[in-house]
Design a protein around this motif. Structure first.
Motif, PDB file in Angstrom:
ATOM      1  N   ALA A 365       3.618   2.848   0.818  1.00 41.04           N
ATOM      2  CA  ALA A 365       4.141   2.945   2.181  1.00 41.04           C
ATOM      3  C   ALA A 365       2.959   3.089   3.122  1.00 41.04           C
ATOM      4  CB  ALA A 365       5.082   4.144   2.323  1.00 41.04           C
ATOM      5  N   GLY A 366       3.103   2.535   4.309  1.00 40.28           N
ATOM      6  CA  GLY A 366       2.020   2.575   5.282  1.00 40.28           C
ATOM      7  C   GLY A 366       2.496   3.056   6.632  1.00 40.28           C
ATOM      8  N   ALA A 367       1.574   3.667   7.368  1.00 46.26           N
ATOM      9  CA  ALA A 367       1.865   4.147   8.718  1.00 46.26           C
ATOM     10  C   ALA A 367       0.795   3.599   9.656  1.00 46.26           C
ATOM     11  CB  ALA A 367       1.892   5.668   8.759  1.00 46.26           C
ATOM     12  N   GLY A 368       1.041   2.401  10.173  1.00 51.23           N
ATOM     13  CA  GLY A 368       0.122   1.794  11.121  1.00 51.23           C
ATOM     14  C   GLY A 368      -1.187   1.319  10.534  1.00 51.23           C
ATOM     15  N   HIS A 369      -1.311   1.284   9.206  1.00 49.73           N
ATOM     16  CA  HIS A 369      -2.558   0.890   8.575  1.00 49.73           C
ATOM     17  C   HIS A 369      -2.514  -0.574   8.152  1.00 49.73           C
ATOM     18  CE1 HIS A 369      -6.374   2.598   7.178  1.00 49.73           C
ATOM     19  NE2 HIS A 369      -6.340   1.653   6.255  1.00 49.73           N
ATOM     20  N   CYS A 370      -3.690  -1.170   7.981  1.00 50.40           N
ATOM     21  CA  CYS A 370      -3.779  -2.563   7.564  1.00 50.40           C
ATOM     22  C   CYS A 370      -3.172  -2.743   6.175  1.00 50.40           C
ATOM     23  CB  CYS A 370      -5.230  -3.016   7.537  1.00 50.40           C
ATOM     24  SG  CYS A 370      -6.028  -3.027   9.145  1.00 50.40           S
ATOM     25  N   PRO A 371      -2.471  -3.855   5.936  1.00 52.28           N
ATOM     26  CA  PRO A 371      -1.847  -4.069   4.621  1.00 52.28           C
ATOM     27  C   PRO A 371      -2.904  -4.324   3.560  1.00 52.28           C
ATOM     28  CG  PRO A 371      -1.650  -6.047   5.957  1.00 52.28           C
ATOM     29  CD  PRO A 371      -2.214  -4.986   6.856  1.00 52.28           C
ATOM     30  N   PRO A 372      -2.670  -3.870   2.328  1.00 56.31           N
ATOM     31  CA  PRO A 372      -3.627  -4.149   1.254  1.00 56.31           C
ATOM     32  C   PRO A 372      -3.615  -5.633   0.897  1.00 56.31           C
ATOM     33  CG  PRO A 372      -1.696  -3.026   0.395  1.00 56.31           C
ATOM     34  CD  PRO A 372      -1.554  -3.028   1.881  1.00 56.31           C
ATOM     35  N   LEU A 373      -4.676  -6.061   0.249  1.00 50.76           N
ATOM     36  CA  LEU A 373      -4.821  -7.458  -0.172  1.00 50.76           C
ATOM     37  C   LEU A 373      -4.879  -7.501  -1.684  1.00 50.76           C
ATOM     38  CD1 LEU A 373      -5.456 -10.461   0.649  1.00 50.76           C
ATOM     39  CD2 LEU A 373      -7.870  -9.828   0.450  1.00 50.76           C
ATOM     40  N   ILE A 374      -4.069  -8.331  -2.284  1.00 49.27           N
ATOM     41  CA  ILE A 374      -4.089  -8.502  -3.733  1.00 49.27           C
ATOM     42  C   ILE A 374      -4.579  -9.911  -4.043  1.00 49.27           C
ATOM     43  CG2 ILE A 374      -1.662  -9.261  -3.871  1.00 49.27           C
ATOM     44  CD1 ILE A 374      -1.578  -7.673  -6.577  1.00 49.27           C
ATOM     45  N   ARG A 378      -3.992 -16.643  -9.554  1.00 43.00           N
ATOM     46  CA  ARG A 378      -2.840 -17.405  -9.059  1.00 43.00           C
ATOM     47  C   ARG A 378      -2.484 -17.092  -7.608  1.00 43.00           C
ATOM     48  NH1 ARG A 378       1.480 -17.368 -14.131  1.00 43.00           N
ATOM     49  NH2 ARG A 378       0.067 -18.323 -15.673  1.00 43.00           N
ATOM     50  N   ARG A 379      -2.997 -16.020  -7.074  1.00 46.00           N
ATOM     51  CA  ARG A 379      -2.619 -15.667  -5.705  1.00 46.00           C
ATOM     52  C   ARG A 379      -3.703 -14.838  -5.040  1.00 46.00           C
ATOM     53  NH1 ARG A 379       1.920 -10.775  -6.114  1.00 46.00           N
ATOM     54  NH2 ARG A 379       0.866  -9.573  -7.755  1.00 46.00           N
ATOM     55  N   THR A 380      -3.767 -14.985  -3.724  1.00 44.17           N
ATOM     56  CA  THR A 380      -4.570 -14.119  -2.855  1.00 44.17           C
ATOM     57  C   THR A 380      -3.774 -13.955  -1.580  1.00 44.17           C
ATOM     58  OG1 THR A 380      -6.685 -14.891  -3.779  1.00 44.17           O
ATOM     59  CG2 THR A 380      -6.745 -13.811  -1.617  1.00 44.17           C
ATOM     60  N   GLU A 381      -3.157 -12.807  -1.432  1.00 45.50           N
ATOM     61  CA  GLU A 381      -2.241 -12.614  -0.305  1.00 45.50           C
ATOM     62  C   GLU A 381      -2.195 -11.142   0.093  1.00 45.50           C
ATOM     63  OE1 GLU A 381       1.256 -14.185  -2.114  1.00 45.50           O
ATOM     64  OE2 GLU A 381       1.828 -12.285  -3.041  1.00 45.50           O
ATOM     65  N   PHE A 382      -1.795 -10.934   1.329  1.00 45.06           N
ATOM     66  CA  PHE A 382      -1.602  -9.567   1.813  1.00 45.06           C
ATOM     67  C   PHE A 382      -0.233  -9.062   1.370  1.00 45.06           C
ATOM     68  CE2 PHE A 382      -4.697 -11.319   4.813  1.00 45.06           C
ATOM     69  CZ  PHE A 382      -5.656 -10.315   4.797  1.00 45.06           C
ATOM     70  N   VAL A 383      -0.202  -7.812   0.930  1.00 46.37           N
ATOM     71  CA  VAL A 383       1.064  -7.198   0.541  1.00 46.37           C
ATOM     72  C   VAL A 383       1.842  -6.882   1.820  1.00 46.37           C
ATOM     73  CG1 VAL A 383       2.139  -5.254  -0.631  1.00 46.37           C
ATOM     74  CG2 VAL A 383       0.009  -6.226  -1.527  1.00 46.37           C
ATOM     75  N   GLU A 384       3.029  -7.392   1.913  1.00 41.95           N
ATOM     76  CA  GLU A 384       3.835  -7.231   3.124  1.00 41.95           C
ATOM     77  C   GLU A 384       4.385  -5.808   3.207  1.00 41.95           C
ATOM     78  OE1 GLU A 384       4.129  -9.204   5.579  1.00 41.95           O
ATOM     79  OE2 GLU A 384       3.024 -10.877   4.699  1.00 41.95           O
ATOM     80  N   THR A 385       3.730  -4.990   4.019  1.00 43.67           N
ATOM     81  CA  THR A 385       4.247  -3.649   4.268  1.00 43.67           C
ATOM     82  C   THR A 385       5.086  -3.658   5.535  1.00 43.67           C
ATOM     83  OG1 THR A 385       2.242  -3.100   5.485  1.00 43.67           O
ATOM     84  CG2 THR A 385       2.286  -2.539   3.161  1.00 43.67           C
ATOM     85  N   ALA A 386       6.030  -2.744   5.602  1.00 47.91           N
ATOM     86  CA  ALA A 386       6.915  -2.686   6.770  1.00 47.91           C
ATOM     87  C   ALA A 386       6.110  -2.276   8.010  1.00 47.91           C
ATOM     88  CB  ALA A 386       8.052  -1.690   6.523  1.00 47.91           C
ATOM     89  N   LEU A 387       6.433  -2.889   9.140  1.00 46.62           N
ATOM     90  CA  LEU A 387       5.787  -2.551  10.393  1.00 46.62           C
ATOM     91  C   LEU A 387       6.170  -1.125  10.793  1.00 46.62           C
ATOM     92  CD1 LEU A 387       4.061  -3.587  12.754  1.00 46.62           C
ATOM     93  CD2 LEU A 387       6.186  -4.293  13.874  1.00 46.62           C
ATOM     94  N   SER A 388       5.177  -0.280  11.016  1.00 45.19           N
ATOM     95  CA  SER A 388       5.452   1.120  11.342  1.00 45.19           C
ATOM     96  C   SER A 388       4.372   1.647  12.275  1.00 45.19           C
ATOM     97  CB  SER A 388       5.507   1.983  10.069  1.00 45.19           C
ATOM     98  OG  SER A 388       4.264   1.939   9.396  1.00 45.19           O
ATOM     99  N   ALA A 389       4.718   2.694  12.990  1.00 44.75           N
ATOM    100  CA  ALA A 389       3.779   3.297  13.929  1.00 44.75           C
ATOM    101  C   ALA A 389       2.841   4.250  13.206  1.00 44.75           C
ATOM    102  CB  ALA A 389       4.547   4.048  15.014  1.00 44.75           C
ATOM    103  N   PRO A 390       1.667   4.513  13.774  1.00 42.20           N
ATOM    104  CA  PRO A 390       0.779   5.526  13.191  1.00 42.20           C
ATOM    105  C   PRO A 390       1.444   6.904  13.208  1.00 42.20           C
ATOM    106  CG  PRO A 390      -0.427   4.130  14.739  1.00 42.20           C
ATOM    107  CD  PRO A 390       1.028   3.798  14.897  1.00 42.20           C
ATOM    108  N   LEU A 391       0.958   7.778  12.358  1.00 41.84           N
ATOM    109  CA  LEU A 391       1.470   9.136  12.308  1.00 41.84           C
ATOM    110  C   LEU A 391       1.123   9.864  13.603  1.00 41.84           C
ATOM    111  CD1 LEU A 391       0.318  10.057   8.683  1.00 41.84           C
ATOM    112  CD2 LEU A 391       2.525   9.125   9.407  1.00 41.84           C
ATOM    113  N   GLY A 392       2.092  10.629  14.104  1.00 37.47           N
ATOM    114  CA  GLY A 392       1.872  11.394  15.317  1.00 37.47           C
ATOM    115  C   GLY A 392       2.190  10.652  16.597  1.00 37.47           C
TER     116      GLY A 392
END
Length: 515
Positions: A365-374, A378-392
């Protein structure tokens, strides 16, 4: 009107403005004539003073623009050489309080030349004489020392004359760097323990002449005034350098010194802190039932306050991860509540991942951070994390988790926004650059997280932002280095761990390779 050239007296660099008049002219006897006009002589002297003041103003203004110790010492040597008419020189920085930093910088001298000069006994060398504070024959300590004819001075140490002959200089003139006492003592302006303004002598600068010579009285006066200002400026930079070193040390102690070893997963990390100390963090911790927790994040702001806030959040995240790591959303929700209660003026981005080796399942889970890359064969893609605001940022933070399975031989990359911002490109192009760098990794480094991390740094970051020579000393599996080089890219928002006023951000790169 200008004074005639006297033998064995150095002249001011022609590139610098010279005063119109420095001394009364020496004229041969002549027939009696009308008395000179006193008003013209006064105007001539005033013109010389104005010229000297203009020269000092230009040189001190250029010195004030330097923002690092290295640049300031280089400018001191260059300007001083012009004032005393020398071609080469060196400055030895060795604060009398013993807290450092200690360094020697040369102008027109290589490392080998400086090494030869350092073999001269301290009491004999011009700069060494000033650093040691040896008493003068009259019992007083002078700010300047001249050796106008080194080969012809029998009182000098033989090693001094030997080195002078080897390096091809015949005279020298040195000035001490004595800053004025700081107002209110030596506490300094940063307010950081261990970063006090240096007290006492900072060191000395010496300029070398190819032929026997010495500066005139006016030149000594000018370079003395300049060195007095330079010493005050360098003292401030020394204080800043100590503050940055202190913050970097604290930051290193707040981040992991070793990465855990989990069967089937190999980890590597690269971390470089911003000059003022950023609030970026990374973490990898073993969890119950053989699981692994991975996190990256950034606190807004820079300096000691951001570093301290980062340490508190990272420690709290570890505690939440041990208790409820299998639910990354709950971990970040608890962290957001803690941030709002304890750091109401700050916000932070964060990403937390929970990995179970046996089912090869990862939940994050992410809070306003850049998505990880895998990336893998066979693949090189960003892991689609849900759009969310930073903490606070919101009164109540919510975001769904994402679940996926990393394949054998694949590599997952967590990183900070600073990695993208230091490219100096728009964010969309920076993301594309990162993805291309991962996809183009040679086969020799794809299965080596250490080599893969180095490949990404060399490929993603331009030479101007982080030179290739700095890569080998980056933080590896159990060591870390804080790089204080300035980056060309400016921050693009909060939660990056950078500062809009210094244009630098932390760089964090956490690599996990799955066997």
């Amino acid at each position: 009107m200008s004074s005639p050239h006297l033998p064995k007296v150095a002249g001011i660099d022609p590139s610098l403005p010279a005063p119109t008049h420095t001394s009364d002219p020496v004229t041969p006897p002549s027939a009696p004539g009308p008395d000179p006009d006193p008003g013209a002589a006064v105007q001539d002297h005033l013109a010389g003073w104005v010229s000297d003041l203009t020269t000092l103003h230009e040189l001190t203004e250029r010195l004030a623009l330097t923002g690092t110790l290295e640049d300031a010492l280089d400018e001191l040597l260059r300007a001083g050489a012009g004032l005393v008419g020398a071609r080469r020189g060196l400055v030895a920085l060795e604060p009398a309080d013993g807290l450092g930093p200690v360094t020697t910088v040369g102008l027109g001298l290589g490392r080998a030349d400086l090494g030869h000069i350092e073999t001269i006994p301290r009491g004999s060398a011009t700069a060494g004489h000033l650093l040691d504070g040896l008493p003068e024959p009259d019992g007083e300590r002078r700010s300047g020392v001249a050796h106008p004819d080194i080969p012809g001075e029998p009182a000098l140490d033989p090693r001094h004359r030997e080195v002078a002959a080897r390096l091809g200089y015949s005279a020298s003139y040195a000035m001490a760097l004595d800053p004025p006492a700081a107002p209110g003592g030596t506490a300094g302006a940063t307010g950081i323990p261990g970063a006090a303004r240096p007290a006492g002598r900072l060191g000395a600068a010496a300029w070398l002449y190819d032929e026997p010579a010495e500066p005139a009285e006016r030149q000594r006066h000018l370079v003395g005034l300049y060195c007095r200002y330079a010493a005050a400026h360098i003292a401030r930079l020394v204080e800043l350098s100590r503050a940055r070193a202190t913050v970097a040390t604290v930051q290193e102690e707040l981040l992991p010194t070793r990465l855990p070893r989990i069967p089937g997963v190999r980890l590597a990390v690269r971390h470089r802190a911003a000059p003022r100390g950023g609030g970026d963090w990374y973490d990898a911790l073993p969890l119950p039932d053989g699981a692994l927790g991975l996190s990256v994040g950034a606190v807004t702001g820079s300096g000691a306050g951001a570093v301290a806030a980062m340490g508190r959040l990272r420690a709290s995240l570890r505690a939440y991860a041990v208790m409820e790591g299998e639910d990354p959303v709950a971990v970040l929700s608890d962290l957001e509540l803690l941030l709002r209660l304890t750091e109401p003026a700050r916000s932070a981005t964060a990403l937390f991942a929970y990995y179970e080796p046996l089912p090869r399942r990862m939940v994050l889970a992410g809070a306003g951070h850049c998505p990880p890359l895998i990336t893998g064969e066979r693949r090189t893609e960003f892991v689609e994390t849900a759009l969310s605001a930073p903490l606070g940022m919101l009164s109540c933070w919510e975001a769904p988790s994402v679940e996926f399975q990393p394949g054998r031989g694949e590599t997952l990359l967590f990183y900070s926004d600073g990695l993208l911002h230091r490219t100096g490109e728009p964010m969309d192009r920076a993301f594309a650059r990162l993805r291309t760098a991962a996809a183009s990794a040679p086969g020799a480094v794809r299965n080596d997280p250490e080599g893969f991390a180095d490949h990404l740094l060399r490929t993603v970051l331009p030479d101007a932002a982080l030179p290739d020579a700095a890569f080998p000393d980056a933080h590896r599996a159990d060591t870390r280095r804080a790089d204080t080089r300035r980056a060309d890219a400016a921050p693009a928002g909060g939660g990056q761990g950078g500062s809009a006023d210094d244009g630098t951000e932390d760089v964090v790169l956490l690599v996990a390779h799955f066997d």
